[in-house]
Design a protein around this motif. Structure first.
Motif, PDB file in Angstrom:
ATOM      1  N   ILE A 143       5.825  16.288 -18.133  1.00 14.55           N
ATOM      2  CA  ILE A 143       4.775  16.923 -18.923  1.00 14.55           C
ATOM      3  C   ILE A 143       4.227  18.113 -18.142  1.00 14.55           C
ATOM      4  O   ILE A 143       3.696  17.944 -17.039  1.00 14.55           O
ATOM      5  CB  ILE A 143       3.641  15.935 -19.223  1.00 14.55           C
ATOM      6  CG1 ILE A 143       4.162  14.752 -20.047  1.00 14.55           C
ATOM      7  CG2 ILE A 143       2.495  16.640 -19.972  1.00 14.55           C
ATOM      8  CD1 ILE A 143       3.150  13.644 -20.236  1.00 14.55           C
ATOM      9  N   TYR A 163       7.481  18.402 -22.406  1.00 12.82           N
ATOM     10  CA  TYR A 163       6.284  18.443 -23.257  1.00 12.82           C
ATOM     11  C   TYR A 163       5.286  19.365 -22.576  1.00 12.82           C
ATOM     12  O   TYR A 163       5.085  19.285 -21.357  1.00 12.82           O
ATOM     13  CB  TYR A 163       5.711  17.036 -23.399  1.00 12.82           C
ATOM     14  CG  TYR A 163       4.608  16.866 -24.421  1.00 12.82           C
ATOM     15  CD1 TYR A 163       4.913  16.687 -25.765  1.00 12.82           C
ATOM     16  CD2 TYR A 163       3.269  16.835 -24.026  1.00 12.82           C
ATOM     17  CE1 TYR A 163       3.901  16.487 -26.709  1.00 12.82           C
ATOM     18  CE2 TYR A 163       2.256  16.641 -24.962  1.00 12.82           C
ATOM     19  CZ  TYR A 163       2.578  16.459 -26.304  1.00 12.82           C
ATOM     20  OH  TYR A 163       1.582  16.255 -27.224  1.00 12.82           O
ATOM     21  N   ILE A 169       0.004  11.852 -25.457  1.00 13.55           N
ATOM     22  CA  ILE A 169       1.016  11.668 -24.415  1.00 13.55           C
ATOM     23  C   ILE A 169       1.753  10.346 -24.614  1.00 13.55           C
ATOM     24  O   ILE A 169       2.986  10.288 -24.554  1.00 13.55           O
ATOM     25  CB  ILE A 169       0.353  11.717 -23.027  1.00 13.55           C
ATOM     26  CG1 ILE A 169      -0.139  13.138 -22.735  1.00 13.55           C
ATOM     27  CG2 ILE A 169       1.332  11.243 -21.942  1.00 13.55           C
ATOM     28  CD1 ILE A 169      -0.965  13.256 -21.478  1.00 13.55           C
ATOM     29  N   VAL A 179       5.354  11.425 -25.840  1.00 11.94           N
ATOM     30  CA  VAL A 179       6.232  11.496 -24.664  1.00 11.94           C
ATOM     31  C   VAL A 179       6.781  10.127 -24.289  1.00 11.94           C
ATOM     32  O   VAL A 179       7.978   9.962 -24.056  1.00 11.94           O
ATOM     33  CB  VAL A 179       5.485  12.106 -23.454  1.00 11.94           C
ATOM     34  CG1 VAL A 179       6.417  12.201 -22.247  1.00 11.94           C
ATOM     35  CG2 VAL A 179       4.928  13.477 -23.811  1.00 11.94           C
TER      36      VAL A 179
END
Length: 215
Positions: A8, A125, A201, A205
């Motif tokens: 991320i 991401y 998240i 993700v």
């Protein structure tokens, strides 16, 4: 052979709240049992990494101290995460080999304009963070960071009344610039909106998967 750990990227101007966002998210992520690593990019200083290591690893024990890493790029921060992310990629390869148990890697990097983005080879991401003190015109200025990120975070909502920023205007312009892409208004100082960011998240993700079976 090492396996790829989800990454991320968190970018935004200096002082927008990137490090504090990570510090606020981490207890939620770690509380669900996910194992993380943090890489903090800076030109020369490793101050942000040192502070996060103290707050998250030493004081709270949310991750090992050696998994909060400061990377001094020695040049333009955009280059190290976009044009030539080789330094970050080499470090991540080492991490993946030595710590296959990890669930996610956070990459933090500052930038001096709204064109900050992460190379797709580096981040899976991308969270871009701006703050209200820049005025309510900020979202409609656009730029790659604001328009293309997976999640736009607008921080320091508590300052709106002091800088004459209208949050309704910021939300309207954000919707116009980003179409259907998600955004979140937060106040990292008081933790407002942090759960919303963490939920994105976890869902986008980590796909709401339970953490790996612990040995």
């Amino acid at each position: 052979m090492s396996h790829k750990i989800p990454r991320i990227g968190i970018g935004g101007p200096v002082g927008s709240g990137k490090s504090m966002l990570i510090e606020k998210i981490m207890p939620i992520i770690a509380g669900k049992g996910y194992r993380t690593c943090i890489i903090s990019n800076d030109v020369i200083s490793k101050e942000d990494a040192d502070r996060m290591r103290k707050n998250l690893a030493t004081n709270q024990g949310l991750l090992p101290e050696n998994l909060v890493i400061g990377l001094a790029t020695g040049g333009c921060p955009h280059t190290a995460i976009r044009e030539d992310p080789s330094m970050n990629l080499a470090l991540i390869e080492e991490i993946e080999q030595n710590h296959p148990e990890l669930d996610v890697i956070f990459l933090e990097s500052g930038g001096d304009n709204v064109m900050t983005t992460f190379s797709p080879a580096l981040a899976d991401y991308f969270i871009y963070i701006i703050d209200v003190s820049g005025g309510d015109k900020y979202p409609r200025k656009g730029g790659l960071g604001i328009e293309s990120c997976d999640l736009l975070v607008i921080n320091k909502t508590d300052l709106a009344q002091y800088v004459g920023a209208d949050l309704a205007i910021m939300e309207r312009d954000t919707k116009t610039m980003r179409k259907q892409k998600p955004y979140a208004f937060v106040n990292c100082k008081d933790g407002i909106g942090i759960q919303d960011v963490a939920d994105h998240i976890i869902q986008d993700v980590l796909f709401e998967e339970p953490p790996k079976t612990r040995q």
